[in-house]
Enzyme design. Structure first.
Site, PDB file in Angstrom:
ATOM      1  N   ASP A 162     -41.803  14.098 -44.892  1.00  0.00           N
ATOM      2  CA  ASP A 162     -42.601  15.607 -45.133  1.00  0.00           C
ATOM      3  C   ASP A 162     -41.784  16.793 -45.016  1.00  0.00           C
ATOM      4  O   ASP A 162     -41.697  17.598 -45.867  1.00  0.00           O
ATOM      5  CB  ASP A 162     -43.815  15.470 -44.189  1.00  0.00           C
ATOM      6  CG  ASP A 162     -44.744  14.453 -44.294  1.00  0.00           C
ATOM      7  OD1 ASP A 162     -44.339  13.335 -44.740  1.00  0.00           O
ATOM      8  OD2 ASP A 162     -45.930  14.529 -43.690  1.00  0.00           O
ATOM      9  N   GLU A 386     -43.835   7.114 -33.222  1.00  0.00           N
ATOM     10  CA  GLU A 386     -43.819   7.337 -34.284  1.00  0.00           C
ATOM     11  C   GLU A 386     -42.209   7.539 -34.562  1.00  0.00           C
ATOM     12  O   GLU A 386     -41.547   6.773 -35.553  1.00  0.00           O
ATOM     13  CB  GLU A 386     -44.634   8.535 -34.713  1.00  0.00           C
ATOM     14  CG  GLU A 386     -44.480   8.653 -36.268  1.00  0.00           C
ATOM     15  CD  GLU A 386     -45.475   9.859 -36.560  1.00  0.00           C
ATOM     16  OE1 GLU A 386     -45.879  10.685 -35.620  1.00  0.00           O
ATOM     17  OE2 GLU A 386     -45.702  10.183 -37.710  1.00  0.00           O
TER      18      GLU A 386
HETATM   19  C1  DGY Z   1     -49.179  12.572 -44.939  1.00  0.00           C
HETATM   20  O1  DGY Z   1     -50.384  12.639 -45.521  1.00  0.00           O
HETATM   21  O2  DGY Z   1     -48.430  11.782 -45.557  1.00  0.00           O
HETATM   22  C2  DGY Z   1     -48.602  13.324 -43.876  1.00  0.00           C
HETATM   23  O3  DGY Z   1     -47.762  12.495 -43.380  1.00  0.00           O
HETATM   24  C3  DGY Z   1     -49.701  13.805 -42.901  1.00  0.00           C
HETATM   25  O4  DGY Z   1     -48.906  14.459 -41.786  1.00  0.00           O
END
Ligand code: DGY
Length: 423
Positions: A162, A386
């Site tokens: 992200d 994570e």
């Molecule tokens: C996603 O929707 O993939 C994001 O990582 C959410 O944080």
């Protein structure tokens, strides 16, 4: 620290705890739906102790496939007000409510590995999955390639990485003054210092609003979306998955000529991601051709894709000398490195697994063992988190995480030198 066999039992418990019957959530509080590549890794984890459940996970993943072949990155199988952005924000009209973008396509590779565990048992299920995975790859080849054959992402969430610094420059071009009001839920569950900033989030939501405005029409978005990045994550993973789909197709007696052609295109695309200025695989803005200048953990997926990684060994050695735990998600010598902020520094066991498997396949056994050993030590000390701080190994982000537990079972708990994946 639990004994390794005790850890196996704990890992299985994480999967069971996150199991919602026909699909598995990445982690209860933070991610309460079915995420695409998380789910494929869950299947890999189940295949260690419940093959039938592993196939069900893969089948549910493809229930949400769009008519155009796309398999969305989130499928909203239930109502959960605790998550943002939910199905109303995405505004998709698919049969299973979903997001409008995809995610790294590990499914073919995972399906091949599950099938190899018991071919007779898996064959009828694999036969049904093959055309669906093929259609998904065809969708990538139709809508996500740049002019050099590298696969692009149209939203940072599509890459799975992200807030990687790879996207900073291109996201900064987006003017978010018209983004609607929204309330983040992720930072109510996890320390905001470990999550993307508001600057990033505004742009994530702006891109979702753009997609919704254009009815998630790929042709329209090709013209209107300012964010289009050739990405090593998708490119290397798709290339590997395509090779695996060829193997599956050959075994099932299906025609694979189209797939072989895609492999050649993707090989060129993958090589085009070599940035000589930083001597690494890198991301590139497909609109401007500007390099991101980022050495990330995805840069090391070259071996996994069967692409030349000679230049990356030097980078690997440098990173391993800089931080005690490999592989940081961003170069620790870069001024953008942020040791606990999601994809800007932390170690991600799931990416380590893919890189480690690639290193082993390339006969780089010492490096493969370093990655596996670092991952195993992180998990033994910090649980199935994570991600982890590469400087002191402390756990970060969501806890009791499905894919961390899954790769413990499938890879991190095994000895290097025993090929765990089909090749
Ligand atoms: C996603 O929707 O993939 C994001 O990582 C959410 O944080």
């Amino acid at each position: 620290m639990p004994h390794e066999n005790g850890l196996d039992a704990l890992a299985r418990n994480v999967l069971r705890q996150n199991d919602r019957g026909r699909y598995t959530v990445p982690s209860g509080g933070l991610y309460p739906y079915q995420w695409n590549w998380d789910s494929a890794f869950a299947a890999l984890g189940y295949s260690e102790f419940d093959l039938s459940r592993a196939w069900v996970e893969m089948e549910t993943l493809f229930e949400g496939q769009w008519l155009n072949g796309m398999v969305p990155h989130i499928q909203f199988h239930c109502v959960n007000d605790g998550y943002f952005p939910g199905p109303d924000v995405w505004g998709c009209t698919s049969q299973v409510p979903s997001s409008g973008i995809s995610q790294p396509p590990v499914a073919a590779t995972v399906a091949r590995n599950i099938w190899e565990r018991d071919k007779d048992f898996g064959e009828p299920r694999l036969k049904r999955l093959f055309p669906k995975i093929l259609a998904w790859h065809r969708w990538f080849m139709s809508w996500r390639l740049d002019s050099l054959g590298a696969a692009c992402v149209v939203h940072p969430w599509e890459a799975g990485r992200d807030n990687a610094p790879d996207w900073d420059h291109s996201l900064a071009r987006i003017d978010v003054t018209d983004v609607g009001h929204y309330e983040r839920r992720d930072i109510q569950v996890v320390d905001p210092d470990m999550r993307p900033t508001k600057f990033d989030y505004d742009r994530y939501i702006w891109l979702v609003e753009l997609g919704r405005k254009h009815g998630w029409d790929d042709g329209e978005l090709l013209r209107t979306n300012p964010f289009r990045m050739a990405d090593p994550t998708i490119t290397f993973i798709l290339l590997r998955a395509n090779r695996d789909l060829v193997e599956i197709g050959n075994s099932l007696g299906e025609s694979v000529s189209e797939l072989e052609q895609w492999t050649r295109i993707l090989e060129d695309g993958a090589r085009s991601l070599w940035n000589p200025e930083i001597e690494s695989y890198d991301s590139r803005d497909a609109h401007t051709q500007r390099w991101s200048g980022c050495i990330s953990n995805a840069s090391f997926l070259c071996w996994y894709a069967g692409i030349d990684g000679n230049g990356m060994v030097k980078q690997f050695t440098r990173l391993a000398e800089t931080v005690p735990f490999v592989i940081p998600s961003h170069d620790p010598e870069s001024d953008k490195f942020d040791r606990r902020r999601y994809w800007r520094g932390p170690v991600w066991p799931v990416v380590n697994a893919l890189v480690g498997i690639g290193l082993e396949e390339a006969s780089l056994f010492d490096e493969a063992e370093m990655v596996r050993d670092a991952t195993a030590r992180l998990i033994k000390a910090g649980g199935f988190s994570e991600y982890f701080d590469p400087c002191d190994g402390s756990p970060a982000g969501g806890r009791e995480f499905t894919w961390t537990a899954a790769i413990w079972l499938d890879w991190a708990s095994k000895q290097t030198g025993r090929k765990t994946w089909a090749r």
